[in-house]
Design an enzyme around this catalytic site. Sequence first.
Site, mmCIF file in Angstrom:
data_model
loop_
_atom_site.group_PDB
_atom_site.id
_atom_site.type_symbol
_atom_site.label_atom_id
_atom_site.label_comp_id
_atom_site.label_asym_id
_atom_site.label_seq_id
_atom_site.Cartn_x
_atom_site.Cartn_y
_atom_site.Cartn_z
ATOM 1 N N ASP A 119 40.736 39.410 32.287
ATOM 2 C CA ASP A 119 40.181 39.953 33.526
ATOM 3 C C ASP A 119 38.675 39.731 33.599
ATOM 4 O O ASP A 119 38.152 39.347 34.628
ATOM 5 C CB ASP A 119 40.491 41.448 33.616
ATOM 6 C CG ASP A 119 41.997 41.717 33.651
ATOM 7 O OD1 ASP A 119 42.681 41.032 34.421
ATOM 8 O OD2 ASP A 119 42.468 42.575 32.894
ATOM 9 N N ASP B 129 27.347 40.153 37.925
ATOM 10 C CA ASP B 129 26.947 39.445 36.699
ATOM 11 C C ASP B 129 25.673 40.037 36.089
ATOM 12 O O ASP B 129 25.180 39.530 35.080
ATOM 13 C CB ASP B 129 26.814 37.933 36.938
ATOM 14 C CG ASP B 129 25.812 37.572 38.009
ATOM 15 O OD1 ASP B 129 25.573 38.402 38.914
ATOM 16 O OD2 ASP B 129 25.241 36.466 37.954
ATOM 17 N N HIS C 194 16.352 37.914 47.076
ATOM 18 C CA HIS C 194 17.604 37.371 46.543
ATOM 19 C C HIS C 194 18.701 37.630 47.581
ATOM 20 O O HIS C 194 18.420 38.150 48.660
ATOM 21 C CB HIS C 194 17.877 38.041 45.180
ATOM 22 C CG HIS C 194 19.060 37.510 44.441
ATOM 23 N ND1 HIS C 194 19.360 36.176 44.362
ATOM 24 C CD2 HIS C 194 20.045 38.147 43.724
ATOM 25 C CE1 HIS C 194 20.459 36.004 43.642
ATOM 26 N NE2 HIS C 194 20.891 37.187 43.254
ATOM 27 N N ASP D 99 15.051 32.370 36.294
ATOM 28 C CA ASP D 99 16.353 31.980 36.878
ATOM 29 C C ASP D 99 16.477 30.461 37.008
ATOM 30 O O ASP D 99 15.696 29.821 37.699
ATOM 31 C CB ASP D 99 16.428 32.659 38.254
ATOM 32 C CG ASP D 99 17.689 32.340 39.057
ATOM 33 O OD1 ASP D 99 18.556 31.604 38.566
ATOM 34 O OD2 ASP D 99 17.783 32.861 40.190
ATOM 35 N N SER E 244 28.462 42.286 48.719
ATOM 36 C CA SER E 244 27.142 42.873 48.467
ATOM 37 C C SER E 244 26.064 42.184 49.292
ATOM 38 O O SER E 244 24.901 42.528 49.207
ATOM 39 C CB SER E 244 26.792 42.730 46.984
ATOM 40 O OG SER E 244 26.774 41.357 46.619
ATOM 41 N N HIS F 150 19.411 31.510 45.135
ATOM 42 C CA HIS F 150 18.614 31.149 43.955
ATOM 43 C C HIS F 150 17.588 30.071 44.275
ATOM 44 O O HIS F 150 17.856 29.137 45.038
ATOM 45 C CB HIS F 150 19.535 30.664 42.835
ATOM 46 C CG HIS F 150 20.500 31.708 42.376
ATOM 47 N ND1 HIS F 150 20.181 32.627 41.401
ATOM 48 C CD2 HIS F 150 21.754 32.003 42.788
ATOM 49 C CE1 HIS F 150 21.222 33.436 41.210
ATOM 50 N NE2 HIS F 150 22.186 33.077 42.042
ATOM 51 N N ASP G 172 41.074 42.905 29.084
ATOM 52 C CA ASP G 172 42.393 42.405 29.459
ATOM 53 C C ASP G 172 43.284 43.622 29.667
ATOM 54 O O ASP G 172 43.650 44.302 28.723
ATOM 55 C CB ASP G 172 42.924 41.512 28.331
ATOM 56 C CG ASP G 172 44.142 40.716 28.776
ATOM 57 O OD1 ASP G 172 44.899 41.218 29.604
ATOM 58 O OD2 ASP G 172 44.316 39.588 28.288
#
Lengths: 563, 563
Positions: free
Chosen positions: A62, A89, A152, A206, A244, A379, A454
């Site tokens: 997952d 992330d 961003h 980044d 988002s 980005h 998982d």
Amino acid sequence: MTAGLTAGLTAPPPLPAGGLRVVALGGLGEIGRNMAVLEFAGRLLVVDCGVLFPEVHQPGVDLVLPDFSVIEHRLDDVEAVVLTHGHEDHIGAVPYLLRLRPDIPLVGSRFTLALVAAKLREHRIEPVLVEVAAGDHHAAGPFDTEFVCVNHSIPDALAVAVHTPAGTLVHTGDFKMDQLPLDGALTDLGAFARLGEAGIDLLLSDSTNAEVPGFVTSERSIGPVLDAVFAGARQRLVVSSFASHVHRIQQVLDSAARHGRRVALVGRSMVRNMGVAQELGLLHVPAGLLVPVEEATALPAHQVVLVSTGSQGEPLSALGRMAAGTHAQVTIQPGDTVVLASSLVPGNETAVYKVINGLARLGATVVHKETARVHVSGHAPAGELRLLLQVARPRHLMPVHGEWRHLRAHAAIAAEVGLRPDQVLLAEDGVVVDLVDGVASVVGAVPIGDVFVDGATVGAVGEETLTARQILGDDGFVAITVVVEPGTGTVVAPVHLTARGFADDPAVFAPAVELVEEALRRTLADGPVDSHRLAQVVRRTVGTWVATTHRRRPMIVPTVLEV
Amino acid sequence: MTAGLTAGLTAPPPLPAGGLRVVALGGLGEIGRNMAVLEFAGRLLVVDCGVLFPEVHQPGVDLVLPDFSVIEHRLDDVEAVVLTHGHEDHIGAVPYLLRLRPDIPLVGSRFTLALVAAKLREHRIEPVLVEVAAGDHHAAGPFDTEFVCVNHSIPDALAVAVHTPAGTLVHTGDFKMDQLPLDGALTDLGAFARLGEAGIDLLLSDSTNAEVPGFVTSERSIGPVLDAVFAGARQRLVVSSFASHVHRIQQVLDSAARHGRRVALVGRSMVRNMGVAQELGLLHVPAGLLVPVEEATALPAHQVVLVSTGSQGEPLSALGRMAAGTHAQVTIQPGDTVVLASSLVPGNETAVYKVINGLARLGATVVHKETARVHVSGHAPAGELRLLLQVARPRHLMPVHGEWRHLRAHAAIAAEVGLRPDQVLLAEDGVVVDLVDGVASVVGAVPIGDVFVDGATVGAVGEETLTARQILGDDGFVAITVVVEPGTGTVVAPVHLTARGFADDPAVFAPAVELVEEALRRTLADGPVDSHRLAQVVRRTVGTWVATTHRRRPMIVPTVLEV
């Protein structure tokens, strides 16, 4: 810039007194599970704690978490987790870290903390939240953190400068330089210049778009494109985007209002996040514009926009179900228009095209980033990365947030603007960088593994299980059970064969059963044989038969039971 | 243009006398396994016979074939197979069709036939070959075939016009309109205009790039880009491309000659195809330029170009092995330059990026289509499709060679140039189109399945096996064996549990074994129970335990043996 970087590195020496150590537990050599650990004077500061979505060679998994084992025994040393922004992330692994120590303070902007708090409520964790804004300082033990506004694809994103007696480290988080952002929140080049003036010893920046030349197009440019699509649409409109991406959704709402359409939000995360954004004044919703989906589907098609999740082709998302014709409330009709106002995250291409084709088959006109300018990236591309380096003038650059191709491209940009090879620290997860006496260098590496979520388990699925899944998924298994008398090994029941994922017709195995019976007879002809040896005989017999007859390699599972 | 097209269609009525029937066994709704079957007066003509590469949801499968079952019982009616060009998605399934009837004549251009003959030699099939060139007519039973030069990413590509008393059908094959092709072989617009003048009743036209606006850039534009890369390279160069792209390879050879580098071909299909191309005079190799790979690796790095397979990220290809550091002869060094002079076929993104990242990690500079103009597509974009329709002026268009998104986009182009909806036949595999009295229309559909080549078997793996593989690949299996006394069901040995692909630690299953033993005791408490019922009890007990404790769904395989 050596090859096979981690392979040649050994465990790092102890951090010299007065030095600052940086090690990324994730995000280097991959896009996802961003997590950097800073150490100074025995204390730790974490920047971001995100998840990685599994790849094709990690079936059934997952989520992939950063490997906390590096800091697990030192959780009491952690002063805080700084969260640069609210993307998965960067915040997705926070619940798994807080399970280990729930009172680690979380430091971030208002929207970031609202999103992480909503996530933690689902995990029944009550976090310690420290809200900061651009320009604020926050002391976390020996780390003096200072926050800088960056632009961003989510509101309220921050870069963080970490001042320590060892020097100043700046972490950009994720950023770009939209010159006309919808909310006016520019990437604060002045602040980066001021930090640079004072001296940035190490910049973590980044790298996602380091391969892309030039500068970003403004988010604002999407509005007119959406307007044109809305103007041309005669029937129902569906717009899919990241749940988002407040500014993208804002533009959809604005277009809907201009074209006399009501909007319904579809998909759990879309409803939740836009609720949070509206509460915090980040999303402006004209009165009466939003309606529940039940109401929207009852309206005439040309008066409706559905704003849905599923822009990455997730089969169980709202859009995924619409494309498959299995959404409970929404049925796509010939002539409907569907807009995928989103990026195509590498790895998701097949899933996304499957959704586009499903929608096209049902008769919808599908507008996506390859056919219209309905997406701009979040980005900074090469031009902006170059600009940041020229403004911030760091003594060292450590490219972060990227696969190897992105990290290398970022290093090439640094070379263009005059950084020497020794000033650019190319690292992957686990590589340890020490800043000592103003000089940053790679001093070693710690082992970093993949920690898989998982189902309900974290870490129970490892490489062995994944290898088994790959074999099973490619070729299935053949299980053979032999029941024998203890001691002698005499076979006391017919050989039993079960196979799955190998062939539709079970008759194909009849010769294999005969071969096994024959092999067992031969093996037992000279007297008693133990179970272990019998299992070997079964495995070899079936393996040879499968390889020669079918040129395949299913998993072969022999079981010898003594009764 | 109805939704859920095939679903609403029933078996087609008999073909009216004097009518021409078209049914695609592959290539509509997918990119791959192109195969169209034409029928007139009881005779059949096949156009192309290609393979499809499997998708993620078809694990373990090597190839997907067109479903020959539609014509299997009528193979004697097949007059010929016309092959438009030599790409795998057009010729790859020929060996499997000829296995059913080896003497079906294969009609195609010299290079196409050379490639298919090489392939058939590997299958030990001696084909009947009929070589044709642009401008030729060939009578195949009642089908008068006429060949037209088209430009594509492989030399010697042809479109085919099929004249029958029912009318004229034109199949473009794959084409684009490069205005300055390296070999001067232009798409013959004059021929299409002449055919149009005489009357094209039904045009089957390549839809691959229907979503892409404008016109193609010439293949010739790649040369200067390669030259610039060659000029900047200080060490070894590796260029990867499709093994059939003769003109691309030609440009690499030319650049190498200009920059004083020798060339070695790496990869079996690259060596074979370029050998064929050179023999036929399609590839011009300056004397002394080509060297064996052993010789090339012994030369100084700046004097070498390796031309390799693996541009689609295939892990076992030459480039795939180089990226993984496992190639027997070639080791990538920091500073080497690798060029992926190729498309990125949808579905291969993850694999290709993995190769790029592997090479970048080893220190290579990787040039690919996203960072430099090292690839142009082989398929006509919207501007050229529009142009063809305006030149050929067909009475009906049937978009072929595309996923649904491409077919719809092609239909939209047809509408722009004035074709009415009833003149555009949107079909997917199996949909039957009849041309009767000059009018083409959808009359029904025949069932089309996926035929999988898996190891040595063709068709043995079906949906049931694939579903099993998906479950096994995601969550593994738990197999439980219970040995009982016949008749009573009394358990006579300890319950045996084997699991793979579920968890690394076998101790996790101890509670499940106890639960099964307990459940069996309860079930048997009231007297004898048959094996079938015991298996149900085992399945339910383990299933419930797994779902509640682990939130997972492995395959559960109970076996009750009577001893």
